[in-house]
Structures are given as C-alpha cells and as structure tokens.
Design an enzyme around this catalytic site. Structure first.
Site, short mmCIF file in Angstrom:
data_model
loop_
_atom_site.label_atom_id
_atom_site.label_comp_id
_atom_site.label_asym_id
_atom_site.label_seq_id
_atom_site.Cartn_x
_atom_site.Cartn_y
_atom_site.Cartn_z
N LYS A 152 1.09 -1.52 -0.17
CA LYS A 152 -0.10 -0.24 0.14
C LYS A 152 1.07 1.36 0.16
O LYS A 152 1.66 1.36 0.75
CB LYS A 152 -1.01 -0.12 1.38
CG LYS A 152 -1.52 1.31 1.49
CD LYS A 152 -2.78 1.29 2.49
CE LYS A 152 -3.96 2.32 2.41
NZ LYS A 152 -4.68 2.03 3.71
N LYS A 156 -2.01 -1.53 -4.24
CA LYS A 156 -3.01 -0.43 -4.18
C LYS A 156 -2.27 1.02 -3.68
O LYS A 156 -1.01 0.74 -3.15
CB LYS A 156 -3.96 -0.76 -2.46
CG LYS A 156 -3.92 0.71 -2.03
CD LYS A 156 -5.39 0.50 -1.39
CE LYS A 156 -5.92 2.06 -0.52
NZ LYS A 156 -6.49 2.05 0.52
#
Ligand code: PBG
Length: 350
Positions: free
Chosen positions: A218, A271
């Site tokens: 992330k 992400k």
C-alpha cells in the site's frame, strides 16, 4: 507485401473476442461500502459521484442488488462519530462495522464480507496507528541524532506512529470483526507484523477459517483524497509516509508481500492500481497467490471528472473507459479488483 499480417486477428469483433486474453468478469469485483449511523441515510460523497455513505438498512438493500448482479464480495468501511486519540471505538462490539457485519449476516446469505482493519477512521488525529509524542529529551548530541532519525513529523511537532502498540489494537479490531461474522479481515494500516499478530489472535479465539486479505503493498498515494473525504480520515498533522510505501520503490513491494505471505496472509493486495500496474505484474510473476488490486477513490473520481467534462460533446466514453481501465488491471495480473465501479460494470457486463 507482408506475409505476417497481425491485423488478421483483429479483423472483426468475433475474431477479437475469440483471441482476447484478459477478460473482465463480475466475479472478480469486490464492492467497497461506507456505512454510517442512522436510518434511511444516503449521503452523497461530493468528490465521488455515484458513491454514498449508507446507513445499515440502506446498505443491506444495496448489497442485495449487488448480489443479484453477481458480485460475490463487499469491503466495509465504517464512519465513526466517536473518534478519540487511541481509536478505541474501532474494536467496540457495538461499533458501526461490527453491527453492520452481523446485520448483513442476518439478512443476506452467501455474500463474502471483508472488513477493513485500520485505525484512521477512528482516531481523532486520523493516523492509521497509535501516535506517540516523541520529542528527544536527551542533551547528548549523538543520542539526539539517533532519536530524531527515527521520527517523522513537522518541526513543531515530533511524533511517531507506534508500530507495536498499534498491532495490539489491530488484533482487537480483527477479532471483533470475526466475532461479528466477517469472512475476511483486511488490515490496511501498514504496520510491520500486522498479519501474524492478527492470525494469532484469530486462531487463539477459534477463528481458524477466517481469512486475512491484506493490503501488502500500500503506497503513500495522492489518490486517496476522496476516500479521506468520505471517511473524514485525513491525518490532522503530518502524513502517512512513515508507514505507507514510497512510490519510488518497487522491490520493497515484493518484500512486503513476501513477509505477509510468511505471516499467513491468504490474499494480498496492491494499492492503488492504475499507477502501480508494474507492481501488480511483478507480484503476479513472483508469487503463486491470488492478487487483488485496489482501484482507489482518486482513480474513480478522475474517471468521473473526465467524463463529466466530456458530457458536453456527443462522445460519452464512460463505459468503454472504465472497462479499459479495469481490463488493464487484470492484464497486469490482478485476479480480483476492489472498485467503486463494481456495480455499474456488473450491469454493463450483464
Ligand atoms: C485506510 C485506507 C485508505 C484507503 C483504504 N483504506 C486511505 C488511507 O490510507 O488514507 C483508501 C481507499 C481509496 O482511496 O479508495 N488505511
């Protein structure tokens, strides 16, 4: 004259369909939801046209529709109105997400419930972990240097996000979600050791079959803005760069994933998606595990803003544009896609 004519395989739609490699399927989508207190509430999120904060009753109705469209899984985010420094509402049995999970369980069969496990929506400061003030007390110059190299922050406020103290809270949140009936918990705080900590907590309590769907790679991204508006979770000071990844790096993403797999993660996620297709690709090449990509809020809003601008002309490319974007995420190697477009695309694919 050319002997090889690649255009033969592009001759018409039937041939193109026959040989197409990456295909979108409604089963690949995970639909994210923002849930709020109250009854019959449906609040628009300004920067995300078509996405709403829903109260539990409206959410249940929406999930029924999404399920009819063939979507198998939802990802839940709670909007908390009792924020404090420690984010203590996040693991309350009566918390918004915990109640939502058990209500979905009660009223809808066979929908996979994934719950976000993080503190940012529950802390008054908006960070994903426990914040500790950390002003170097010492006068020893060498010691001081060492301390300040461990901290991040503004000149006026020196603080750290306390990794290990946060782990305890994340484990409590995950357990409370499992107790409410979640199928997968999705830790997104980017704390080291969060997966194993949660795995152990779940196993200790008999939740051996509850999976961990972890946000492994992330990035500290500028694409999360609309989400933070939706959740009111922007950090009130500093930023998330001491825990989320630096977008200049890609090897590090593979290390993050590798560690999470060793810690017992069942599904891993990259992400954001669109500016990180290389990461998805590398992860898929290296690991034989299902990989999810999160087509985040800013990616969604960009598409909406672009299409809104083009509405004045006759050219309305939204459907083709969204399908192209999501297909490219699959082509890069994602097996699953978390996307705010899930419902509309499911309709188009029907
Ligand atoms: C919380 C979290 C964020 C998103 C998902 N979980 C935001 C953040 O890290 O600030 C972003 C999702 C999106 O932008 O759609 N840690």
């Amino acid at each position: 004259m050319p002997i090889i004519r690649l255009r033969r395989l592009r001759r018409n739609q039937a041939v193109r369909d026959l040989i197409s490699q990456a295909r979108l399927s409604v089963e690949d989508f995970i639909m994210p939801y923002f849930v709020i207190e109250g009854r019959d509430k449906k609040e628009a999120i300004k920067s995300m046209p078509g996405v709403y904060r829903l109260s539990i009753d409206n959410l249940i109705e929406d999930i029924k529709e999404v399920k009819r469209l063939g979507i198998k899984a939802v990802l839940l985010f709670g909007i908390c109105d009792k924020k404090d420094k420690m984010g203590s509402e996040s693991y309350s049995k009566e918390g918004i997400v915990q109640r939502t999970i058990s209500q979905i369980r009660k009223y809808i069969e066979d929908i996979i419930i994934i719950s976000d496990v993080c503190l940012c929506g529950y802390t008054s400061h908006g960070h994903c972990g426990i914040v500790k003030d950390h002003r170097p007390q010492t006068t020893d110059h060498r010691q001081k240097k060492k301390v300040s190299s461990q901290v991040c922050g503004l000149k006026s406020q020196v603080y750290i996000i306390d990794n290990d103290a946060t782990l305890e809270v994340l484990a409590k949140i995950a357990l409370s979600h499992a107790q409410a009936g979640a199928d997968f918990v999705a830790p997104s705080a980017m704390m080291d050791g969060q997966v194993v900590m949660i795995r152990e907590a779940l196993d200790r309590d008999g939740f051996k079959d509850i999976g961990i769907f972890t946000y492994s790679a992330k990035y500290a991204s500028n694409f999360y803005g609309p989400f933070r508006e939706a959740l009111d979770s922007s950090p009130s000071f500093g930023d998330r760069r001491s825990y989320q990844m630096d977008y200049r790096n890609s090897d590090e993403a593979l290390r993050e994933i590798e560690e999470d797999l060793k810690e017992g993660a069942d599904l891993i996620m990259v992400k954001p998606a669109l500016a990180y297709l290389d990461i998805i690709y590398r992860a898929k090449q290296k690991f034989n595990v299902p990989i999810a990509a999160y087509n985040v809020s800013g990616e969604y809003s960009m598409v909406k803003a672009y299409c809104h601008r083009l509405q004045t002309s006759d050219f309305r490319p939204e459907k083709e544009l969204v399908v192209e974007i999501l297909t490219s995420i699959k082509r890069a190697g994602a097996d699953l896609i978390v996307t705010y477009h899930a419902k509309e695309v499911a309709k188009w694919l029907k």
